[in-house]
Design an enzyme around this catalytic site. Sequence first.
Site, short mmCIF file in Angstrom:
data_model
loop_
_atom_site.label_atom_id
_atom_site.label_comp_id
_atom_site.label_asym_id
_atom_site.label_seq_id
_atom_site.Cartn_x
_atom_site.Cartn_y
_atom_site.Cartn_z
CB CYS C 98 -0.94 0.07 0.97
SG CYS C 98 -1.92 1.33 0.99
CD GLU C 255 -3.31 0.98 7.32
OE1 GLU C 255 -3.95 1.18 9.01
OE2 GLU C 255 -3.46 0.39 6.77
CE1 TYR C 294 -9.53 0.44 -1.17
CE2 TYR C 294 -8.30 -0.95 -0.08
CZ TYR C 294 -9.13 -0.82 0.37
OH TYR C 294 -8.11 0.13 1.13
#
Lengths: 507, 507, 507, 507
Positions: C98, C255, C294
């Site tokens: 990501c 994250e 996505y």
Amino acid sequence: MPIKNGAEYIQSLRGRKLKVYLFGELVKEPVDHPMIRPSINAVAETYDLAVEEPELASAKSSLSGIQVNRFLHIAESAQDLVNQNRMQRKLGQLTGTCFQRCVGMDALNSLYSTTFEIDQKHGTQYHKRLIEFIKMVQRENLVIGGAMTDVKGDRSLSPSQQEDPDMFVHITKRDSKGVYITGAKAHQTGCINSHWIIVMPTMRLKAEDKDYAIVGAIPVDAPGITYIYGRQSCDTRSMEGGEIDAGNVMYSGQEAMVIFKDVFIPNELIFMDGEYEFASMLVERFTCYHRRSYVCKTGLGDVLIGAAAAIADYNGVANASHIKDKLVEMTYLNEAIFGAGIASSYMAHKTASGNWQNDDMLANVCKHSVTRFPYEIGRMAQDIAGGLMVTMPSEKEFRSPETGPLLEKYLKGRKGVSTENRMRILRLIENMTLGRNAVGYLTESMHGAGSPQAQRIQIARQMQLEYKKKAAKKLANVKEGEAAETAPEQSDYFDKIFGTKDKKKVK
Amino acid sequence: MPIKNGAEYIQSLRGRKLKVYLFGELVKEPVDHPMIRPSINAVAETYDLAVEEPELASAKSSLSGIQVNRFLHIAESAQDLVNQNRMQRKLGQLTGTCFQRCVGMDALNSLYSTTFEIDQKHGTQYHKRLIEFIKMVQRENLVIGGAMTDVKGDRSLSPSQQEDPDMFVHITKRDSKGVYITGAKAHQTGCINSHWIIVMPTMRLKAEDKDYAIVGAIPVDAPGITYIYGRQSCDTRSMEGGEIDAGNVMYSGQEAMVIFKDVFIPNELIFMDGEYEFASMLVERFTCYHRRSYVCKTGLGDVLIGAAAAIADYNGVANASHIKDKLVEMTYLNEAIFGAGIASSYMAHKTASGNWQNDDMLANVCKHSVTRFPYEIGRMAQDIAGGLMVTMPSEKEFRSPETGPLLEKYLKGRKGVSTENRMRILRLIENMTLGRNAVGYLTESMHGAGSPQAQRIQIARQMQLEYKKKAAKKLANVKEGEAAETAPEQSDYFDKIFGTKDKKKVK
Amino acid sequence: MPIKNGAEYIQSLRGRKLKVYLFGELVKEPVDHPMIRPSINAVAETYDLAVEEPELASAKSSLSGIQVNRFLHIAESAQDLVNQNRMQRKLGQLTGTCFQRCVGMDALNSLYSTTFEIDQKHGTQYHKRLIEFIKMVQRENLVIGGAMTDVKGDRSLSPSQQEDPDMFVHITKRDSKGVYITGAKAHQTGCINSHWIIVMPTMRLKAEDKDYAIVGAIPVDAPGITYIYGRQSCDTRSMEGGEIDAGNVMYSGQEAMVIFKDVFIPNELIFMDGEYEFASMLVERFTCYHRRSYVCKTGLGDVLIGAAAAIADYNGVANASHIKDKLVEMTYLNEAIFGAGIASSYMAHKTASGNWQNDDMLANVCKHSVTRFPYEIGRMAQDIAGGLMVTMPSEKEFRSPETGPLLEKYLKGRKGVSTENRMRILRLIENMTLGRNAVGYLTESMHGAGSPQAQRIQIARQMQLEYKKKAAKKLANVKEGEAAETAPEQSDYFDKIFGTKDKKKVK
Amino acid sequence: MPIKNGAEYIQSLRGRKLKVYLFGELVKEPVDHPMIRPSINAVAETYDLAVEEPELASAKSSLSGIQVNRFLHIAESAQDLVNQNRMQRKLGQLTGTCFQRCVGMDALNSLYSTTFEIDQKHGTQYHKRLIEFIKMVQRENLVIGGAMTDVKGDRSLSPSQQEDPDMFVHITKRDSKGVYITGAKAHQTGCINSHWIIVMPTMRLKAEDKDYAIVGAIPVDAPGITYIYGRQSCDTRSMEGGEIDAGNVMYSGQEAMVIFKDVFIPNELIFMDGEYEFASMLVERFTCYHRRSYVCKTGLGDVLIGAAAAIADYNGVANASHIKDKLVEMTYLNEAIFGAGIASSYMAHKTASGNWQNDDMLANVCKHSVTRFPYEIGRMAQDIAGGLMVTMPSEKEFRSPETGPLLEKYLKGRKGVSTENRMRILRLIENMTLGRNAVGYLTESMHGAGSPQAQRIQIARQMQLEYKKKAAKKLANVKEGEAAETAPEQSDYFDKIFGTKDKKKVK
């Protein structure tokens, strides 16, 4: 003096002369290594369960005449095989991981019938030797590891054709007392936690591979054996000191590469030596037992379903219809594995040696589902868990005076649920779907006892297309010449199912 | 004089006073109706198999002391239940369709244990009456149909709440000799081919539904019964005269609506009358047996796999790897159904009445797979068959002097394959995936014995989430208050699996 | 001075006053933390790609009149949206993880149209302010993070109903210069790597939630912000010193939980303040963009397919038909995601503000596939990889003089393949299916931009059952009363597809 | 005089000298044959839609300068291809079946670019001839059928190697005015309903197959052509007189075998003659268009979803969560097909001739989903429908004074729903999942435009494993020799996606 329980078992592992490498260093005492210990704890459970639930996890052996751990028991009935499955599921529930003893159990059982048939043909004494060995381990209550999977080198060549002869374990020397073997076995589950290893060939052999047709029992700390410990996802979390982040702090599996360098096997512990034509029989019987042993994964499935149900409850969404529906689907998939496994065990037949062998088609169906359904169950568990499972801070943050209170404040779920408990369940789901036990629940489910394609080949061998084509042609009133109607079939699956020689089928 | 074989059975159906409507007209003699006859042939196979394979399709009954057709046998062991599955698969192979006798078998068995328990509570005589009835049908070797599914009207209302009281079969009148019932049963399989129908309630009843709590046996040609024959895909091909286009010219299923208008049941044939609280027990036991009886579809699956393998061979592509792989996948799915079904039978327990009841969880898993896998097997069969299956001209074109030679020339497959045989196999695949027996293989697999959601509800009831949550929490070291740990469970599935009261599980 | 490339970007991150906690300690300089750095490297790629492939990763902005990084570009056409997808796939291929900038891009675009419509209704100045902000970040070439997901507390209560008002970010104080906010955002991707964070509400709000209707831009190191770094599977492998075991040593995702304590937002950076009725519009437009973003996962899928193909080659089985077939299936699934994503972008429409919004139905279809297919692609990659992926020793063993030669000898694949390269590819597959980037490829695919059920709800909203029922009823010649034919529909999906007001549909 | 609408079209079909065989007899007038007529009605809809929705179903042609039916239009932009998909979906909704005109449209478009390239190489005049032909059919507004699929005989032999040379259509004679062809085309959709047939080769040809490299236009009633009508499931229900049991009484598809015996093609209608090396280009371009044309099935999917929603409503279960969830899943699958199809159209490129060709990878992804998802949608429709769909009596029973009132009484659904309407919807679902249009919705979806394996081969050709392996190796830091890095790729899919020559990819 037999080992009586898990604690004694753990004690029995201390002080062996094992040569185990991990992170580039020799491990002093595996029992005390924080990354290895959880895999030992899992084996210890197999002892404790036999004490606490003797009907489930032990059996009266006709060989030794005593009540033995079921993992050391030679199956004397179809029910014995079913009971193996029951025990496997239970241990899966109790440990949430691979408890590492099925290979040994399945090896003993497949050797039991195979050695009998070798002796019948060759007048050898393997079966008697094996019985003596089994009686000994039953009396002393020991853990047996089975070592089958060679490293294989170039897969297009047979063992004796390899450039390096050591790509498959083989006899390098023999004297009057026994033989010496060299080679390596990969993906060995739980060997370091065993007392004995039984070495076996990994595939069909030919006359020129005679030196590779060796089966024998070896103490795990025999001279010449080197273990190289395998890495697993998140393995070092066990070494961080806390207990939440590991997810399942108590239990784990264990994989290692085992390297043999001129390791001695005395004559009385040799159970095959050169009878190459029996290698495939041994492998097939072993995989037949072992593919059905993957019923253990339904016990892990139970834990994961339980964890998903728990987190749904903690998140306050336990009554959402889509959550309930996913839990039902997970259960359906899990029980479908169980059904196929115990059906295979129930449909067992007695071998010439007198022990029982489960059904091969259904064993392959069971394992084939195991290569698919746990992944789907895992996916749904992640769905139910929510994203916090992979964005949550470390346990150290929870314990820290700066960040702990912030997390306590902000990671609350529904009323009455402690933040810590919520974290614990999330880490368990992480452990089983991404972390250390995902190796056991997912990847080992894929490849253990044979990768998916291996089951497809075995299903193909038994699917009796000729039989089925005849059934179809009869209904379609197809008339063909004689030749078409007498194509031979290598499988007798339907004879077995219908319990007759099935006179009607080709009318 | 008992019926001895299929031919005598067919003879026994002639000359009854049945009121059967089809295409707007009263059928004179169903036995001779070309669209009905194949369904009778399928039932006749259940007689012939009992003669040819007595171990498979008959059993010694302790009730009558004689060897009886297995469809009339009360299961005296788990093995008896497994043998039902074996017989069901065989008959699926022999007929390629629904042979219509499982409902009766499952009805007798569920009534056997339920009447025993009603009598225990209420001091009634139903069980004894039922035994007398069973002994009679065993001696005369008759076909029993079971009628359970009411038409139901507004599904949000209970039977007694319906605007029209006839939406569920109920007692309209009673006298000293018996009762009179009115109502209709939908989706009735094989009733016209039966000698007796057993009427049963279709769901849980309450005190106010007492008149709906009626179970009794009725001759199929009793006054007041009207049958309306159901249409099936391609049903009229049986009436076209040829034999290729029907696909399976010999066998088919049968579905009808059965309407009762003040039909009499004498006291000695009443097996429940007002004991409404036992309706759900009867239904649950029946569906438990019946969901596992769908193992029959694996026999149809065998035929379809065989047909797919045959057409691949005729098309000259039998050795293409993707074809072989699809046949393996079809087999895997088919055997997965079989495994779950026989696992359910093997895991049976003895009821208070002494007969055996299969496992409910696995029965639901079996049936749930049946609502999915045949569709996928059918899809793959169509894939292998090729487009000709749905673009092929009619049999009349093959027989025509103008077009026959053209088709013979242009529809040749690989050398040595007759065009006609190729067509026959394609029509069989059409029959099972789009045509008449697609009803039995697909749609009936979906809805018979309960639609998918019914199995999911039943799986949910038994999935023991509390047990599983505890297993997960133990591994995650979650500590909670007392309350959380004592949530009750309605199922004892794990107790059953582990054969203990499972002391360990909640430690 | 704009940031010109990845190296300058990394430099720009140094020396900020960030308060980041990891493993219980304050991180001194995130840029130099071995576990954080790979996530920064991934963002740096978004700069370098804009330099190397300007057509792909940059665009001429009408707002600032300059060529800007595409992540900072407001979509001026459907083609711009398609180009986002192309860039996303490319960056997925380049980083295998990501790259963390889509949230910011999608936030700017959804705010662009939403602020315009707020202003239209309320006469506010948000749109103009936003444009100024965008022009500034375009000129300086900065990274924007978007913070949407509140921690939510008790999910059955609205923001203002929570016991603790901080469960959703809200205004705690306001003065003439601006507002102060408190609360926490969970699962924040790449915020630490950003220069600015845009805070947005997470769901539909009501009048009483007015203080929660706040949108504004904040420098990442503003006083009052605390970051708590999230753990990921195998995260500490980056800290072990080697470079093989990490699998993808260069890149990772990131994250964190972001906690705001009275953080100030000046008036000129506030883009919504109290217009609660626009919260749902903002969220819906953002998720509509983001679910299609996505498509990035197809780039990761390309890497994983490539890794699977490489290991098959190394193992000498690249030509096995089942291997090739699995690679085709993986590709099919991967491209199916891509197709749905770019279809959504192509079917965009122009908003009132002048920028372009992609199609919502297809965006949800795209994301819904993303919650399923990567798991299946991952499963097949593990199948192809073989068991060694999870039993292989650590890099330290490879480098050790004792065990290195043993591994070199025994882990050889086919001729010409180096053992090290084989290990590297296996670790990459582990990284993407169990390890650190499995978080990005699997779990984030599940939950990012909304969990599966969120897409199902959105699909349900747009599926126009009334329209479809009419189409069916017309073909079945169903006649019904007026009422049935005028049921309203909340979606105009078919109007959009057919490009007309679709006069024909209800005739 | 151009045909102006559906009615005129139907009129235009009357009185042709067609030789059509059905059920062993020559059909006098296909237009009036009750089993053929519904297939003509479906084509007629393509005319009426062009009148009612000109933007959707017609286009301005640069060739003839007039507004033409979109099925006759040469795509002048990517948007034109997208508009084809929109029209296809709409016609699927309007007819619930195959409307039979896509083959002609896709044939014209693939011939357009192929003839241009033949002419470029060989200096022939095919392209000009084709343009003249297209202008003529545009002006007269005619239906074009395309005939590609030869019967093929022994699939292991090429056309010229066959024992019988007629297994592939080929030139048997030639004179100054043209050529004569013989052979047969199987699975021909809608040819009888066309005005012209374009004959094309079915696969890659070699020099020795030169006589098989023939493309030309032929009037459907040319001397020497024989049509043999194909059977479809439940086809004769159209001949029973009622209108409920057919399910979709108005519309159906049509399949026939077309046999050519020395059929003449004049020079000016020949578009390929001997340029064997262009056969594969033509076939590949045609299948590329045509696999994406299967977007039509989403229109049928809309109807089936609508029917399922309608019957759920009639059954009173529209609000059950599992029903709603199934409708969402059906929609998701249906839209996933649509997304892939229009993505393929949007990603089109301009050919040398100037028309537009859609993307091949995504076309194959689209069609591959079509071989799977309609089966699953159909399965779920049957789930929602309930068992009555296959047990319901015939329309004649509904109309009968004896049984009609019984059915009216007993087959009532929820209040306010007429029994007849309920039956109509159930018959429509039967029609689409088992009956006549199941051929179009399921089996044709499987095999039309190539069976699943054909798509997998095409996906394999384009999946660029070398590119992907490089991406993986770069991330894993794998260093290999030069050779490994220069393996050639036959596809340029990624070049196309990234719009560059993709300098970065192999660095």
